[in-house]
Structures are given as C-alpha cells and as structure tokens.
Write an enzyme that holds these catalytic residues in place. Structure first.
Site, PDB file in Angstrom:
ATOM      1  CE1 TYR A 120      -3.739   7.662 -10.123  1.00 49.92           C
ATOM      2  CE2 TYR A 120      -3.758   6.599 -12.267  1.00 49.92           C
ATOM      3  CZ  TYR A 120      -3.073   7.031 -11.152  1.00 49.92           C
ATOM      4  OH  TYR A 120      -1.730   6.825 -11.061  1.00 49.92           O
TER       5      TYR A 120
ATOM      6  CD  GLU B 150      -3.366  11.628  -8.395  1.00 50.69           C
ATOM      7  OE1 GLU B 150      -3.750  12.712  -8.885  1.00 50.69           O
ATOM      8  OE2 GLU B 150      -2.252  11.141  -8.608  1.00 50.69           O
TER       9      GLU B 150
ATOM     10  CG  ASP C 125       3.863   0.417  13.895  1.00 49.79           C
ATOM     11  OD1 ASP C 125       2.871  -0.258  13.561  1.00 49.79           O
ATOM     12  OD2 ASP C 125       4.911   0.463  13.224  1.00 49.79           O
TER      13      ASP C 125
ATOM     14  CB  THR D 157      -0.325  -3.926   8.611  1.00 46.80           C
ATOM     15  OG1 THR D 157      -0.389  -4.967   9.585  1.00 46.80           O
ATOM     16  CG2 THR D 157       1.061  -3.303   8.617  1.00 46.80           C
TER      17      THR D 157
ATOM     18  CE  LYS E   6       2.785  -6.849   9.481  1.00 46.92           C
ATOM     19  NZ  LYS E   6       3.842  -6.022  10.094  1.00 46.92           N
TER      20      LYS E   6
ATOM     21  NE  ARG F   9       0.676  -8.713   1.442  1.00 49.94           N
ATOM     22  CZ  ARG F   9       1.368  -9.071   2.535  1.00 49.94           C
ATOM     23  NH1 ARG F   9       2.330  -8.325   2.992  1.00 49.94           N
ATOM     24  NH2 ARG F   9       1.110 -10.209   3.128  1.00 49.94           N
TER      25      ARG F   9
HETATM   26  C1  LIG Z   1       4.749  -5.124   9.573  1.00 49.38           C
HETATM   27  C2  LIG Z   1       5.088  -3.854  10.272  1.00 49.38           C
HETATM   28  C3  LIG Z   1       5.132  -2.626   9.591  1.00 49.38           C
HETATM   29  C4  LIG Z   1       5.144  -2.507   8.090  1.00 49.38           C
HETATM   30  O1  LIG Z   1       4.140  -3.061   7.388  1.00 49.38           O
HETATM   31  P1  LIG Z   1       4.346  -3.305   5.790  1.00 49.38           P
HETATM   32  O2  LIG Z   1       2.935  -3.482   5.338  1.00 49.38           O
HETATM   33  O3  LIG Z   1       5.215  -4.494   5.650  1.00 49.38           O
HETATM   34  O4  LIG Z   1       4.966  -2.070   5.229  1.00 49.38           O
HETATM   35  C5  LIG Z   1       5.324  -1.477  10.324  1.00 49.38           C
HETATM   36  N1  LIG Z   1       5.468  -1.519  11.667  1.00 49.38           N
HETATM   37  C6  LIG Z   1       5.464  -2.673  12.350  1.00 49.38           C
HETATM   38  C7  LIG Z   1       5.621  -2.633  13.838  1.00 49.38           C
HETATM   39  C8  LIG Z   1       5.291  -3.877  11.668  1.00 49.38           C
HETATM   40  O5  LIG Z   1       5.329  -5.024  12.365  1.00 49.38           O
END
Ligand SMILES: *Cc1c(COP(=O)(O)O)cnc(C)c1O
Length: 418
Positions: free
Chosen positions: A53, A55, A199, A225, A228, A234
C-alpha cells in the site's frame, strides 16, 4: 498461515490462462488498442509490489515501508518525463479513463463546458458520452468529422469553440485513422481562452517513436494509456505543464483513486525504458507502414477506408461497398472463426446501430510487435477478404484459420515462451 496447498496452483484459472496464451499466439490480433507487452513488463506486473500500500506520492506516503516503492515510482515518473519531454508526470492512473477523470476533476467544476469529438465519429466514451460520467457531470459539446473527407474539421472546432466558450478542449481519438494537429488545437484554445487536453491514449507509442506530431509542447495536459501503441502494462498516465501539476496530482489522489498499483507502475517504468530504445523508433515506423499497406490492400479487395486510408496505426473499414448485407457485427463473428480478432466499429453517420454497425476497426501494433512486415499485411488482407466472402462456408473458414495459425507460428510474439 501458509497458503493452502490443496488449492494451489489453481488449475481452473491457470488452465484458462494457458488457453488464452494459445488464443493470443495462434490467431491474428488486430484490435487497434491492444498489443503484446514484453516479458520484462509482465515480470514487473506479476511481482510482490502488488502487496504494497502506498497512498500518496514518493516521499509523501501515508504508510511506512515505501522506501523501495518510492524509488520505483520516481523512476517511472522520471522516465515518463524524459521520454515525452514533459514538465511533470503522474503515473498512478489505473487506466486511461482514470487519467481523463483526474484531469476533469483537477481543472473543471461540475457543469463546465468542454469540447470533445463525438463518440460515433471516433471519440472516446470519456469525451462526453451521455452514458459516461463525463457526459453526466460536464456540459460536453461535440465536434464531428466533416461529411466529405471524414476528417476533423478545425473550422468547425473553432466555430463551436467561439459559440460555446468551453473551459477545456479535448483533442484525442479512439477510432479515427488520421493524425491530429496539436498546433491547430492550441490556436483554437488560445483564441477562446480554453485549456487544452490532448488524449494520446492510442498514439502514445507513435509519439514516443516520432511517428505523430508531438502534443506535449502545445497541450496543458496530455493523457495516455500505457498498453496500446506504447506496449506497456494496462494503465494510464498524465503529463502536465508545471502550472497544473499540483491540481492534477491532488485530483488523482486523494480526489479519485486510493492506493496506486505499484506493480503496474513498475511495469510502466520498464515500458518507458523500452520505448527510449532506438529500436522503438523503427517499431513505430513499421506499425504505420504496415497499417498503410494493409489499408491499401483492403481497398484493392473492394472495401472502403473511412477518410480514404490511414496515417497512423489503425484504419476504419466500411464494409458496405464490399457487401451491402455484411454488418460489422457479423464480420467480427466470422473473422473470429477464422482466427482473426478485431472489433466492429461504427463508420461516420452509420445507418446501423452501434451494436451492429457497418464497419470494423483494424490496427497493426500487435502484428508489428510479432515482426510482421508489408508482405504479411498483403496476406492478412487476403485472409480477411476470403473469410468474409466465404462467410457461410464453415470448412473454408476452418481452412483460413489454419493458414492464419501457420503465419502466426512463423512470427511468435513470445519466442521464449511466457
Ligand atoms: C482507450 C482510450 C481511453 C481509455 O483507456 P482505458 O484504459 O480503457 O480506460 C481513453 N481515451 C482514449 C482516446 C482511448 O482510446
């Protein structure tokens, strides 16, 4: 108390994991948001760090025993900053959605106006969908792709920004096959006095690998993220200008999340270092070459590419010109039978519902990790077209599945096992 030996190992679970290893490695993984992460990342994620933990933030924790975890999280922060040239990084978001949530919580009040790309034109749920917290708490206004070229129309973004005066503009996409222009978004944000969030969930690996214009110098915050195109575990991350660092950190914890997942943060640190390696630039370049080759080959098979093609790692394929009766839902199911995994996806202004759709989305990050190149993309286009043409012929689909498995066996994601 020792761990119970009579239920350890849990063969029910581990037999299922073995089957999933088989599924992932014997079929083609074409889901644009997926990748094969490295054995080193998986080793970190599977470590005893899951027991701890922590935090708070490095050197400012609520619990004891965090000396080593502090070093790990600091390493992840420093590497994220170096990799992307950012003032500040928060590596704690459990997922991309949490990264976006923390930005909204840190920079907005409930009810504030935000501009984002519509979900059905390639945006993400967290960009204001009415079924998502974002659309329920904030006043999202959506921009769309232009009806002609199916690209984001910066004149429309500007007109909506002038009309609605958003506090925040969100640039970023989930199923849009073209590059975004961070400079153009910055200009609109400056004109109306809005903050800019970029994003980069899908394209973080392309940015790190020099294959997409860099949003970091232009955006107030960049979320992404790590699983990807970046090919890590993840999870999520937020990069901010120094001025927003404290607000975002406070929103993430204690605002939004509890204890951070330090085993995943260790995996992020490993992935950031892998992405700094010179070979990652070659990887990112090959992802884009593979996507453009695959898109061209699919066009030759009679499919229509939304926006006419791709300049990133993914494409959205309109199935209607190939076969007017074929839905995205059926294509996904048929291709599954042929060992090809992808997802149905709405095309802009899709006449069918989001559960059915007239399109599929295809991405090349996973097959590129496996070492596949342009000639394999031609084979993949051929598999897809043959399977969809012979979609009612079970033995034809089984034959294609065998050919797919043969191709995958020649390009193992994990040559030394997992
Ligand atoms: C995949 C994605 C997310 C969210 O990611 P998660 O890990 O699935 O919560 C947010 N914004 C965009 C543009 C994405 O493609």
């Amino acid at each position: 108390m020792p761990f119970p030996s009579d239920i350890d190992p849990d063969l029910d679970v581990f037999a299922l994991i073995d089957r999933e290893v088989e599924r992932q490695t014997s079929g083609l993984q074409l889901i644009a948001s997926e990748n094969f992460t490295s054995p080193a990342v998986m080793r970190a994620v599977g470590s005893v760090l899951t027991n701890k933990y922590s935090e708070g933030y490095p050197r400012k924790r609520y619990y004891g025993g965090n000396q080593i975890v502090d070093d790990i999280e600091q390493l992840a922060i420093d590497r994220a900053r170096t990799l992307f040239g950012a003032d500040h990084a928060n590596v704690q978001p459990h997922a991309g959605a949490n990264a976006n949530m923390a930005v909204y919580l840190g920079l907005l009040e409930a009810g504030d106006t935000v501009l984002g790309l519509s979900l059905d034109h390639g945006g993400h749920l967290t960009h204001g969908s009415p079924v998502n917290f974002s659309g329920r708490i904030y006043n999202f206004v959506s921009y769309k792709v232009a009806p002609g070229d199916e690209r984001i129309d910066m004149d429309q973004v500007r007109a909506l920004a002038i009309e609605h005066r958003p506090k925040l503009i969100v640039a970023g996409t989930t199923s849009y096959p073209r590059r975004l222009d961070p400079v153009a978004f910055r200009a609109v944000a400056d004109e109306v006095g809005a903050l800019l969030m970029f994003d980069a969930a899908h394209i973080a690996g392309l940015i790190a690998g020099g294959q997409h214009p860099d949003p970091v110098p232009h955006a107030d915050v960049v979320t992404f993220t790590t699983h990807k195109t970046l090919r890590g575990p993840r999870g999520g991350c937020v990069l901010t200008k120094a001025a927003h660092a404290a607000a975002i950190d406070k929103a993430m914890f204690p605002g939004l999340q509890g204890g951070p997942l330090e085993h995943v943060i260790a995996g992020k640190a490993v992935a950031f270092r892998e992405a700094m390696h010179p070979s990652f630039k070659d990887y990112a370049a090959q992802i884009v070459k593979n996507a453009s080759t695959l898109a061209g080959a699919l066009a030759n098979q009679g499919f229509r590419l939304v926006s006419g093609g791709t300049d990133i790692h993914l494409m959205v394929v309109d199935l209607q010109p190939f076969d007017a009766d074929l839905t995205g839902k059926e294509a996904q199911a048929v291709l599954d039978l042929a060992g090809i995994t992808l997802n149905k996806n709405a095309i802009p202004n899709d006449p069918r519902s989001p559960f059915v759709t007239s399109g599929v989305r295809i991405g090349t990050p996973s097959v590129t990790t496996q070492g596949m190149k342009e000639s394999e993309m031609l084979q993949i286009a051929d598999f897809i077209a043959r399977a969809l043409r012979q979609r009612t012929d079970e033995s034809a689909l089984a034959r294609i599945k065998g050919e797919v498995a043969e191709l995958c066996a020649a390009f193992p994601a994990y040559p030394n096992g997992v």
